[in-house]
Design a protein around this motif. Structure first.
Motif, PDB file in Angstrom:
ATOM      1  N   GLU A   1       0.841  -1.192   0.000  1.00  0.00           N
ATOM      2  CA  GLU A   1       0.000   0.000   0.000  1.00  0.00           C
ATOM      3  C   GLU A   1       0.881   1.248   0.000  1.00  0.00           C
ATOM      4  OE1 GLU A   1      -2.774  -0.067   3.162  1.00  0.00           O
ATOM      5  OE2 GLU A   1      -3.730  -1.952   2.531  1.00  0.00           O
ATOM      6  N   ILE A   2       0.704   2.083  -1.016  1.00  0.00           N
ATOM      7  CA  ILE A   2       1.469   3.313  -1.120  1.00  0.00           C
ATOM      8  C   ILE A   2       0.719   4.414  -0.376  1.00  0.00           C
ATOM      9  CG2 ILE A   2       2.515   4.977  -2.691  1.00  0.00           C
ATOM     10  CD1 ILE A   2       3.718   2.197  -2.864  1.00  0.00           C
ATOM     11  N   ASP A   3       1.371   4.978   0.620  1.00  0.00           N
ATOM     12  CA  ASP A   3       0.760   6.048   1.403  1.00  0.00           C
ATOM     13  C   ASP A   3       0.919   7.364   0.647  1.00  0.00           C
ATOM     14  OD1 ASP A   3      -0.317   7.691   3.285  1.00  0.00           O
ATOM     15  OD2 ASP A   3       1.322   7.471   4.752  1.00  0.00           O
ATOM     16  N   GLN A   4      -0.135   7.769  -0.015  1.00  0.00           N
ATOM     17  CA  GLN A   4      -0.071   8.991  -0.807  1.00  0.00           C
ATOM     18  C   GLN A   4      -0.129  10.249   0.058  1.00  0.00           C
ATOM     19  OE1 GLN A   4      -2.938   8.956  -3.984  1.00  0.00           O
ATOM     20  NE2 GLN A   4      -2.251   6.964  -4.780  1.00  0.00           N
ATOM     21  N   GLU A   5      -0.409  10.085   1.337  1.00  0.00           N
ATOM     22  CA  GLU A   5      -0.393  11.232   2.253  1.00  0.00           C
ATOM     23  C   GLU A   5       0.999  11.501   2.803  1.00  0.00           C
ATOM     24  OE1 GLU A   5      -3.012  13.076   2.584  1.00  0.00           O
ATOM     25  OE2 GLU A   5      -4.209  11.709   1.337  1.00  0.00           O
ATOM     26  N   ASP A   6       1.913  10.555   2.597  1.00  0.00           N
ATOM     27  CA  ASP A   6       3.292  10.739   3.033  1.00  0.00           C
ATOM     28  C   ASP A   6       3.904  11.920   2.282  1.00  0.00           C
ATOM     29  OD1 ASP A   6       6.204  10.436   3.185  1.00  0.00           O
ATOM     30  OD2 ASP A   6       5.779   8.498   4.125  1.00  0.00           O
ATOM     31  N   PRO A   7       4.572  12.843   2.995  1.00  0.00           N
ATOM     32  CA  PRO A   7       5.175  13.993   2.290  1.00  0.00           C
ATOM     33  C   PRO A   7       6.211  13.587   1.249  1.00  0.00           C
ATOM     34  CG  PRO A   7       5.931  13.857   4.577  1.00  0.00           C
ATOM     35  CD  PRO A   7       4.779  12.909   4.443  1.00  0.00           C
ATOM     36  N   GLY A   8       6.803  12.412   1.444  1.00  0.00           N
ATOM     37  CA  GLY A   8       7.789  11.967   0.463  1.00  0.00           C
ATOM     38  C   GLY A   8       7.158  11.475  -0.828  1.00  0.00           C
ATOM     39  N   TYR A   9       5.837  11.149  -0.799  1.00  0.00           N
ATOM     40  CA  TYR A   9       5.176  10.657  -2.014  1.00  0.00           C
ATOM     41  C   TYR A   9       5.074  11.755  -3.060  1.00  0.00           C
ATOM     42  CZ  TYR A   9       1.614   8.920  -5.175  1.00  0.00           C
ATOM     43  OH  TYR A   9       0.934   8.537  -6.308  1.00  0.00           O
ATOM     44  N   ALA A  10       4.754  12.977  -2.631  1.00  0.00           N
ATOM     45  CA  ALA A  10       4.651  14.088  -3.591  1.00  0.00           C
ATOM     46  C   ALA A  10       6.004  14.367  -4.232  1.00  0.00           C
ATOM     47  CB  ALA A  10       4.115  15.327  -2.887  1.00  0.00           C
ATOM     48  N   ILE A  11       7.070  14.212  -3.468  1.00  0.00           N
ATOM     49  CA  ILE A  11       8.417  14.428  -4.024  1.00  0.00           C
ATOM     50  C   ILE A  11       8.763  13.308  -4.993  1.00  0.00           C
ATOM     51  CG2 ILE A  11      10.844  14.737  -3.409  1.00  0.00           C
ATOM     52  CD1 ILE A  11       9.854  15.632  -0.610  1.00  0.00           C
ATOM     53  N   PHE A  12       8.410  12.091  -4.607  1.00  0.00           N
ATOM     54  CA  PHE A  12       8.636  10.957  -5.515  1.00  0.00           C
ATOM     55  C   PHE A  12       7.843  11.128  -6.808  1.00  0.00           C
ATOM     56  CE2 PHE A  12       7.035   6.910  -7.113  1.00  0.00           C
ATOM     57  CZ  PHE A  12       8.215   6.235  -7.391  1.00  0.00           C
ATOM     58  N   GLU A  13       6.614  11.612  -6.694  1.00  0.00           N
ATOM     59  CA  GLU A  13       5.755  11.780  -7.859  1.00  0.00           C
ATOM     60  C   GLU A  13       6.331  12.770  -8.857  1.00  0.00           C
ATOM     61  OE1 GLU A  13       0.972  12.468  -8.693  1.00  0.00           O
ATOM     62  OE2 GLU A  13       1.904  13.252  -6.856  1.00  0.00           O
ATOM     63  N   SER A  14       6.931  13.833  -8.370  1.00  0.00           N
ATOM     64  CA  SER A  14       7.449  14.867  -9.262  1.00  0.00           C
ATOM     65  C   SER A  14       8.859  14.594  -9.755  1.00  0.00           C
ATOM     66  CB  SER A  14       7.414  16.221  -8.550  1.00  0.00           C
ATOM     67  OG  SER A  14       8.194  16.180  -7.358  1.00  0.00           O
ATOM     68  N   ASN A  15       9.599  13.686  -9.103  1.00  0.00           N
ATOM     69  CA  ASN A  15      10.994  13.459  -9.475  1.00  0.00           C
ATOM     70  C   ASN A  15      11.292  12.054 -10.002  1.00  0.00           C
ATOM     71  OD1 ASN A  15      12.813  15.931  -8.384  1.00  0.00           O
ATOM     72  ND2 ASN A  15      11.108  15.599  -6.959  1.00  0.00           N
ATOM     73  N   CYS A  16      10.537  11.056  -9.552  1.00  0.00           N
ATOM     74  CA  CYS A  16      10.932   9.665  -9.814  1.00  0.00           C
ATOM     75  C   CYS A  16       9.861   8.813 -10.496  1.00  0.00           C
ATOM     76  CB  CYS A  16      11.330   8.977  -8.504  1.00  0.00           C
ATOM     77  SG  CYS A  16      12.412   9.943  -7.436  1.00  0.00           S
ATOM     78  N   MET A  17       8.603   9.204 -10.383  1.00  0.00           N
ATOM     79  CA  MET A  17       7.525   8.322 -10.821  1.00  0.00           C
ATOM     80  C   MET A  17       7.570   8.029 -12.310  1.00  0.00           C
ATOM     81  SD  MET A  17       3.387   8.765 -10.384  1.00  0.00           S
ATOM     82  CE  MET A  17       3.473   8.700  -8.604  1.00  0.00           C
ATOM     83  N   SER A  18       7.982   8.997 -13.137  1.00  0.00           N
ATOM     84  CA  SER A  18       7.973   8.791 -14.583  1.00  0.00           C
ATOM     85  C   SER A  18       8.889   7.662 -15.014  1.00  0.00           C
ATOM     86  CB  SER A  18       8.376  10.083 -15.298  1.00  0.00           C
ATOM     87  OG  SER A  18       9.688  10.480 -14.905  1.00  0.00           O
ATOM     88  N   CYS A  19       9.928   7.368 -14.226  1.00  0.00           N
ATOM     89  CA  CYS A  19      10.869   6.296 -14.584  1.00  0.00           C
ATOM     90  C   CYS A  19      10.655   5.018 -13.766  1.00  0.00           C
ATOM     91  CB  CYS A  19      12.316   6.774 -14.400  1.00  0.00           C
ATOM     92  SG  CYS A  19      12.826   8.095 -15.514  1.00  0.00           S
ATOM     93  N   HIS A  20      10.262   5.173 -12.505  1.00  0.00           N
ATOM     94  CA  HIS A  20      10.195   4.021 -11.606  1.00  0.00           C
ATOM     95  C   HIS A  20       8.783   3.541 -11.323  1.00  0.00           C
ATOM     96  CE1 HIS A  20      14.510   4.161 -10.732  1.00  0.00           C
ATOM     97  NE2 HIS A  20      14.386   5.485 -10.672  1.00  0.00           N
ATOM     98  N   GLY A  21       7.771   4.136 -11.954  1.00  0.00           N
ATOM     99  CA  GLY A  21       6.409   3.655 -11.797  1.00  0.00           C
ATOM    100  C   GLY A  21       5.731   4.204 -10.566  1.00  0.00           C
TER     101      GLY A  21
END
Length: 258
Positions: free
Chosen positions: A178-198
């Motif tokens: 389960e990915i905690d989308q409320e985690d502050p690190g998720y927004a950073i991951f979304e803008s920096n890493c998600m396009s390559c790592h899913g």
């Protein structure tokens, strides 16, 4: 004359009151036609078709078709292949006379002539005999069509490294993390890493999975800033505090996977 004698009552004048048994005619006096189509000949056809169907189903159960991963529209390097029963048409489009400016010949004219010829074969050869040497036109057209399909399918399949392709495009198993989308690190991951790592960190077309990584938190932070292997540097564009939040988020996801 007695009343009703010699009279027959039916509900419909088109239906005969006398029933006749369904006995096949005797075709022995006609050479080449020694049995009735129904039910003798048709029953044999059904039996042969049933044996083929059972064999085919058994083959698909013993050797299921290899499946690939979910289609990724961002992967420009992926080369799609049709199913095996269309590989001969796929191979046909590789020839000069059926590709490029002549692609209409490959996709319409040549297949249309081939299948049209097979469709008209019974009308072109109306010989009464059922033996192959008595049906030269139909047999020749069928053999040419069968040989062409087998050869083109073989040529297409031989040019593909199926094991390597299956390994590169194998389906990614669904993660129960389960990915905690409320985690502050998720927004950073979304803008920096998600396009390559899913979106679930399981990897994508340009980056590997981040789940099950053997890197320490310090190494994860260093890779995010300085890159590693084919991953270039400066992929992360945030502050040190945001980098720590990103690393903590990746570590927390990996702790769930353990």
């Amino acid at each position: 004359m007695q009343r009703g004698k010699g009279m027959k009552f039916v509900g419909d004048s088109r239906i005969s009151a006398e029933s006749k048994p369904n006995i096949p005619k005797d075709y022995s006096e006609y050479p080449g036609r020694t049995e009735a189509f129904w039910p003798n000949f048709l029953l044999k056809e059904w039996l042969v078709g049933s044996v083929f169907l059972v064999g085919f189903l058994s083959l698909t159960l013993a050797h299921p078709s290899p499946l690939e991963g979910v289609a990724d529209p961002t992967d420009a390097a992926y080369i799609p292949l049709p199913d095996w029963y269309f590989l001969f048409l796929y191979e046909l489009l590789k020839y000069d006379f059926a590709s490029g400016p002549y692609v209409l010949f490959g996709i319409l004219i040549i297949p249309g002539l081939a299948f049209g010829g097979l469709l008209l074969a019974p009308f072109l050869d109306k010989g009464p005999g059922r033996r192959p040497h008595r049906r030269p036109i139909a047999v020749t057209m069928m053999l040419l069509g069968l040989a062409s399909v087998i050869w083109l399918t073989y040529e297409s399949a031989a040019a593909v490294d199926w094991e390597a392709r299956a390994e590169e495009n194998k389906p990614v198993p669904e993660s129960d993390i389960e990915i905690d989308q409320e985690d502050p690190g998720y927004a950073i991951f979304e803008s920096n890493c998600m396009s390559c790592h899913g979106e679930d960190l399981s990897g994508g077309s340009a980056g590997p999975s981040l789940i099950g990584t053997e890197h320490s938190p310090e190494e994860i932070g260093d890779i995010a800033k300085n890159g590693i292997g084919s991953m270039p540097a400066d992929q992360f564009t945030g502050s040190d505090e945001e980098l720590k939040q990103l690393v903590d988020f990746i570590v927390s996801v990996n702790e769930q996977a353990e």
